[in-house]
Write a protein that holds these residues in place. Structure first.
Motif, PDB file in Angstrom:
ATOM      1  N   CYS B 186       0.839  -1.202   0.000  1.00  0.00           N
ATOM      2  CA  CYS B 186       0.000   0.000   0.000  1.00  0.00           C
ATOM      3  C   CYS B 186       0.874   1.252   0.000  1.00  0.00           C
ATOM      4  CB  CYS B 186      -0.945  -0.027   1.200  1.00  0.00           C
ATOM      5  SG  CYS B 186      -2.251   1.195   1.052  1.00  0.00           S
ATOM      6  N   CYS B 219      -8.528   3.466   1.954  1.00  0.00           N
ATOM      7  CA  CYS B 219      -8.213   2.464   0.929  1.00  0.00           C
ATOM      8  C   CYS B 219      -8.919   2.804  -0.378  1.00  0.00           C
ATOM      9  CB  CYS B 219      -8.667   1.093   1.426  1.00  0.00           C
ATOM     10  SG  CYS B 219      -8.756  -0.154   0.130  1.00  0.00           S
ATOM     11  N   CYS B 225      -2.359  -4.753  -2.026  1.00  0.00           N
ATOM     12  CA  CYS B 225      -2.114  -5.543  -0.814  1.00  0.00           C
ATOM     13  C   CYS B 225      -2.553  -6.987  -1.022  1.00  0.00           C
ATOM     14  CB  CYS B 225      -2.848  -4.924   0.372  1.00  0.00           C
ATOM     15  SG  CYS B 225      -4.612  -4.670   0.087  1.00  0.00           S
TER      16      CYS B 225
HETATM   17  S1  SF4 Z   1      -6.450  -2.087  -1.734  1.00  0.00           S
HETATM   18 FE1  SF4 Z   1      -4.813  -2.428  -0.264  1.00  0.00          FE
HETATM   19  S2  SF4 Z   1      -3.012  -1.496  -1.211  1.00  0.00           S
HETATM   20 FE2  SF4 Z   1      -4.777  -0.667  -2.272  1.00  0.00          FE
HETATM   21  S3  SF4 Z   1      -5.270   1.199  -1.184  1.00  0.00           S
HETATM   22 FE3  SF4 Z   1      -6.505  -0.413  -0.253  1.00  0.00          FE
HETATM   23  S4  SF4 Z   1      -5.301  -1.100   1.469  1.00  0.00           S
HETATM   24 FE4  SF4 Z   1      -3.915   0.038   0.146  1.00  0.00          FE
END
Ligand code: SF4
Ligand code: SF4
Ligand code: SF4
Ligand code: FES
Lengths: 77, 957
Positions: B186, B219, B225
């Motif tokens: 992330c 998020c 992630c």
């Molecule tokens: S999906 Fe995972 S990597 Fe992407 S913004 Fe959300 S927490 Fe962060």
């Protein structure tokens, strides 16, 4: 096409070229732009508008369409 | 979990050119300096056990599973954090190492029991693999007194609740081994930093933001992630409803112009999940919520699958065979041409279709219709880019590869909002900024990059909509008058007469930041500081979007941008350049393929006899040497009665083009409208023939992204209607009497390569081998061209243009005192036909109008109120969002939902050179109202009836 809108488009194009060149040259540039970018129907219509004496052309715009009109009357035009 | 066919090398590659020699298990190897021992071993074919390392992330060294022995060093260093050194001798296997590693695995297994059956990661789980490698089936720590003390079963039950809030993935803390890969993904891959490890020691756990649920946190659902997680702790929901995917097919995202390379993992002939390709050249293993997750539209119940025809718009649709539909369309086009003339019909190509399909549509128009009445949706987005960059530099395309931004010292971002519109490029840009590059934002609105939690722009020039040219001239004024011009560069590479004229023009006092302050509304001191920053940078790069092009002076701004870049020597190497951020996935491609009425493929004017001759020789027809009608001209000609038939592939012009009422009047006046689309779009409502289209998952072909990168689109499933779009166009051409025969899109590419000098070296075989190719690709550049204009400009000498600022006619007045400007959100795409049919509605289920608190208060408008927006073209009603992201006097909205009617209010004003509509400036007034307009209510009701509940799972692909 709305005559007024076509004239406005010519004037907009002229507003770009007018500051770059002396008037005659700018008019040639505008005419060149129209010859390369505008479809025939639009070019014929804009010449008609000029001939009808209706359109509120800018000076460069008017000179440019006059060039188109002159070419259209030549056989190769 | 990364893609099932990914071979992980543990740590990222080193960019060093210096090689060092090492020995791994007695065998000598040479690897670049800076490589980790783990990666070096992997390159040598030796897989060192690991859990916290993966090759998309910097090494972290937390799991202690990757221990090795190094001659002359004490202890057991972690191979992921140890870099190779010349002469180093590494041993990756010994009894001691095995024993140490096994102990580590047993500890992990104590926290994460191997109850793998039914787990989405079963057979593709790194912990499971490590347990198998080390012969671990259970953990000695689970039975009896555990030491170290473990989280108790009770506390586990309380804290270990699966977070199912995100529509696309789950987080099950029970399966988490606290490797931090998600947190680092992330941070490093996405740049959002939404995740943290909370708690300590064995009680530590991954948390989103302030321990919120994923969907409530910051998020952005990019999935980085999830891709990085070694277990099923973070895993795609879609995996729960499929058998294990057995095949990964590499393809290209069909949403935005970043053109991410994706792997479609297929089970039983359907897409079980979509994973970013770590070897993808445009995206380097990243993706966004659209490409990664929002593909469910492809199998949505609304998909059209049967050809249909009707005689008049009031008749009901009748399902017919392909032959009948195509035969009917062809006979109608022929009838119309016989009656009204050859120029009475035309076609529109699509930026959502492949290069090969676009090629065929323009070929059909030119060769079968016999005119040049072909245009594309780029008319309404980036046509000024084509014009401006061709005039100044000689090629209608961006100059760099995306990775070039990593070498920029200063980035000037104008009229673009990459975190919403081009998310994967935004992540790359954020990496550059966090590595020290400086950012200048020119935008009427405070976009996220201006003042984000981890990124701040150096300057935000918050100009009034419609004043871009004045701003560019003011920046150039500073560069010229304060001595920032790179005289040697200009003298060597540019037309001096044009440069001198331009220099003299911008140096005039009326173009100074002080003089234009009243026009742009931006303090002169900020403009001067920003200009100095860009012009003095070692590498200054300009990125821009539709906020530049969709103006009455769109082309002038593009010319101005190119002028500035040339004068400051910022074109022709890595780290600099002029980079249009293209909207749709294949805008670049559709333009390259000859979708403009005045240009044959490769941006060559139709009046060029030699070029036309080359096409005539291959196509066996005589081509018209006169340019055809542009989209808005087609509408006008339709209303005039000289244009009667249209073939539209994959474009929804009734929704996407300005001044909807006007467009509808034009479409209704046609005698034959043939629409090829995957859904019953707004335009299809005016059609006489409906040809069901195929999605990007259903065909082979190529897309070309904003960096001129040609990437393969690969067929993952059979076309739902039975035929792919290119096959349909081919049949239509044949029915029209122009023979076309291709067995596969690779043959169309062979024809493209034979006729376009910038594509002569492109073949499917080479694309297979290289992964992707940036055109020009020819004898001079057999593997493509990442950076353009290196030694000289494509046109020879770079040409400057005087860019006089001409105020738009759309000025605020007492009747329409506010300026409406438009933009996008991350989770929806364009007119929303695809994303609205996915779970992305969770994040954005309606378009709202942003209005400054001052303007809202003056009109008695509160957050959430319905407000009526009126322009001289029309009226619409949207809900208000009161925010100071917009400046007083400006309102802003997105246009992803048809009932928003943004284009009901936009006017027919357009760019002087290309007729690109002036979407970004409309003078309006707003008033508080009680409810939406009747037609909007009807729309909403229809949509809600058609769409699945946002809480239901999306249709599986
Ligand atoms: S999906 Fe995972 S990597 Fe992407 S913004 Fe959300 S927490 Fe962060
Ligand atoms: S959720 Fe996955 S990636 Fe994140 S710490 Fe846990 S196991 Fe590692
Ligand atoms: S929408 Fe754009 S950024 Fe997102 S995955 Fe697709 S190509 Fe990449
Ligand atoms: S992989 Fe090296 S410490 Fe985890």
């Amino acid at each position: 096409m709305h005559a007024e809108q076509l004239v406005q488009m010519v004037n907009d194009i002229s507003a770009f070229f007018a500051p770059q060149f002396p008037e005659a040259e700018a008019a040639a540039e505008v005419a060149g732009h129209l010859k390369r970018q505008w479809e025939k129907r639009m070019r014929l219509q804009i010449v008609e508008i000029l001939n009808s004496g209706e359109g509120a052309f800018s000076p460069v715009g008017r000179a440019a369409i006059a060039l188109l009109a002159a070419e259209a009357t030549r056989p190769a035009g | 979990m990364y893609a099932i066919d990914h071979h992980d090398l543990g740590t990222p590659p080193s960019t060093s050119q210096t090689m060092v020699s090492i020995e791994i298990d007695g065998r000598p190897f040479a690897v670049p300096e800076g490589t980790s021992v783990m990666r070096a071993a992997a390159l040598a074919g030796v897989s060192i056990p690991k859990l916290c390392a993966t090759d998309s992330l910097k090494s972290f060294g937390s799991c202690r599973l990757c221990l090795v022995e190094i001659e002359g060093r004490k202890g057991y260093p972690a191979s992921c954090t140890t870099l190779v050194a010349d002469g180093m001798k590494v041993r990756t296997e010994s009894d001691k190492l095995h024993q140490l590693r096994k102990g580590v695995v047993e500890l992990y297994v104590s926290e994460h029991p191997l109850e793998c059956e039914g787990c989405p990661a079963d057979k593709h789980c790194e912990l499971q693999d490590m347990a198998a490698v080390h012969g671990v089936t259970g953990s000695p720590y689970i039975a009896g007194d555990s030491c170290p003390p473990r989280v108790t079963a009770e506390s586990r039950a309380i804290s270990y609740q699966t977070d199912t809030s995100n529509p696309y993935f789950n987080f099950n803390p029970e399966l988490c081994i606290v490797c931090s890969r998600c947190v680092r993904a992330c941070d490093e891959t996405q740049g959002t930093l939404a995740l943290t490890i909370s708690g300590r020691g064995l009680a530590s756990q991954v948390a989103a933001s302030q321990s919120e649920s994923f969907v409530e946190s910051e998020c952005v659902s990019c999935g980085a992630c999830v891709e990085a997680c070694p277990t099923a702790a973070l895993s795609e929901k879609s995996l729960l409803s499929f058998t294990k995917p057995t095949q990964a097919i590499t393809t290209t995202c069909a949403y935005c112009g970043v053109g991410c390379s994706l792997k479609a993992e297929v089970a039983d002939g359907k897409v079980a999940r979509m994973v970013p390709n770590r070897d993808g050249h445009a995206n380097q293993g990243h993706a966004c919520v659209k490409g990664r997750f929002a593909y469910g539209y492809a199998t949505h119940a609304d998909r059209l699958t049967k050809p249909m025809i009707r005689a008049t718009l009031s008749d009901p649709w009748r399902e017919v065979s392909w032959d009948e539909a195509i035969g009917h369309a062809a006979s109608e086009f022929k009838r119309i041409q016989a009656k009204y003339g050859r120029g009475a019909v035309g076609g529109i190509t699509s930026s959502r279709c492949t290069n090969e399909e676009t090629w065929l549509v323009q070929k059909l128009v030119r060769a079968a219709f016999g005119n040049n009445n072909v245009d594309t949706c780029a008319r309404v987005c980036h046509s000024p880019t084509g014009y401006g960059l061709k005039q100044t530099l000689g090629e209608s395309a961006g100059t760099q590869a995306f990775t070039s931004v990593m070498k920029a010292n200063v980035v000037l971002l104008m009229g673009a909002n990459p975190t919403e519109g081009h998310p994967v490029f935004a992540s790359q840009l954020k990496r550059a900024l966090r590595a020290g590059a400086k950012l200048i934002v020119i935008d009427p609105r405070e976009i996220a990059l201006v003042n984000g939690p981890h990124i701040k722009a150096e300057h935000h020039l918050q100009l009034r909509p419609g004043t871009n040219v004045a701003m560019i001239n003011a920046l150039a004024h500073v560069a010229v008058t304060e001595g920032f011009v790179k005289d040697d560069y200009v003298a060597a590479r540019c037309e001096m007469a044009s440069f001198n004229k331009w220099r003299e023009f911008v140096a005039q006092e009326r173009n100074s930041p002080e003089a234009v302050e009243a026009v742009t509304g931006v303090p002169a001191a900020s403009v001067r500081a920003a200009a100095r920053l860009y012009a003095s940078a070692v590498n200054g790069a300009i990125y821009y979007g539709l906020g530049v092009t969709e103006h009455s002076q769109g082309s002038t701004t593009v010319l101005g941008i190119a002028n500035l870049a040339m004068a400051t020597g910022n074109i022709g190497r890595e780290g600099v350049g002029v980079n249009p951020l293209r909207g749709q996935n294949n805008v670049q491609g559709s333009c390259d393929m000859g979708s403009f009425p005045h240009e044959l493929p490769g941006y060559r004017h139709v009046s060029d006899n030699a070029v036309r001759g080359s096409f005539e020789a291959v196509w066996g027809v005589t081509l018209d040497n006169e340019q055809g009608l542009r989209i808005p001209n087609m509408f006008e000609a339709a209303l005039d009665g000289t244009f009667k038939g249209m073939y539209i592939q994959g474009e929804d012009i009734a929704q996407s083009d300005p001044n909807t009422q006007h467009v509808v009047a034009a479409l209704t006046s046609l005698e034959c409208l043939v629409v090829q689309d995957i859904f019953m779009c707004e335009t299809a409502k005016f059609a006489h023939v409906l040809l069901p289209g195929s999605s990007f998952l259903e065909k082979d072909g190529t897309f070309t992204n904003a960096e001129r990168r040609i990437s393969r689109v690969r067929k993952v499933m059979e076309p739902l209607p039975g035929l792919a779009d290119w096959e349909v166009t081919m049949r239509l051409a044949n029915a029209l009497g122009h023979p076309m025969h291709y067995d596969h899109p690779s043959q169309i590419m062979a024809e493209i390569a034979s006729l376009m000098p910038t594509f002569t070296g492109v073949t499917y075989e080479k694309l297979e081998r290289l992964g992707s190719i940036q055109w020009p690709c020819n004898d001079a550049a057999p593997e493509g061209t990442p950076t353009m204009h290196i030694d000289q400009f494509v046109r020879g000498k770079g040409k400057f243009f005087v860019t006089e600022y001409v105020p738009t006619r759309e000025r605020s007045s007492s009747r329409f005192p506010l300026l409406l400007t438009t933009g996008r959100v991350l989770t929806q795409y364009n007119v929303g036909a695809q994303t609205r049919r996915t779970e992305n509605n969770v994040w954005h289920s309606e378009d709202r109008v942003e209005i400054h608190p001052h303007d809202a208060e003056n009109r008695g408008i509160a957050d959430g109120d319905w407000i009526g927006i009126t322009s001289r073209a029309g009226e619409t009603v949207l809900r208000a969002q009161v925010t100071d992201r917009v400046q007083p006097g400006v309102i802003y909205t997105t246009f992803h939902f048809p009932e928003s009617g943004a284009n009901v209010v936009t006017t027919e004003n357009s760019d002087w050179a290309t007729n690109c509509p002036e979407y970004k400036v409309t003078a309006v007034e707003v008033v508080k109202v009680d409810k939406p307009l009747d037609w909007q209510i009807r729309f909403r009701q229809n949509r809600d009836a058609r769409l699945p509940s946002r809480h239901k799972a999306p249709a599986a692909v």
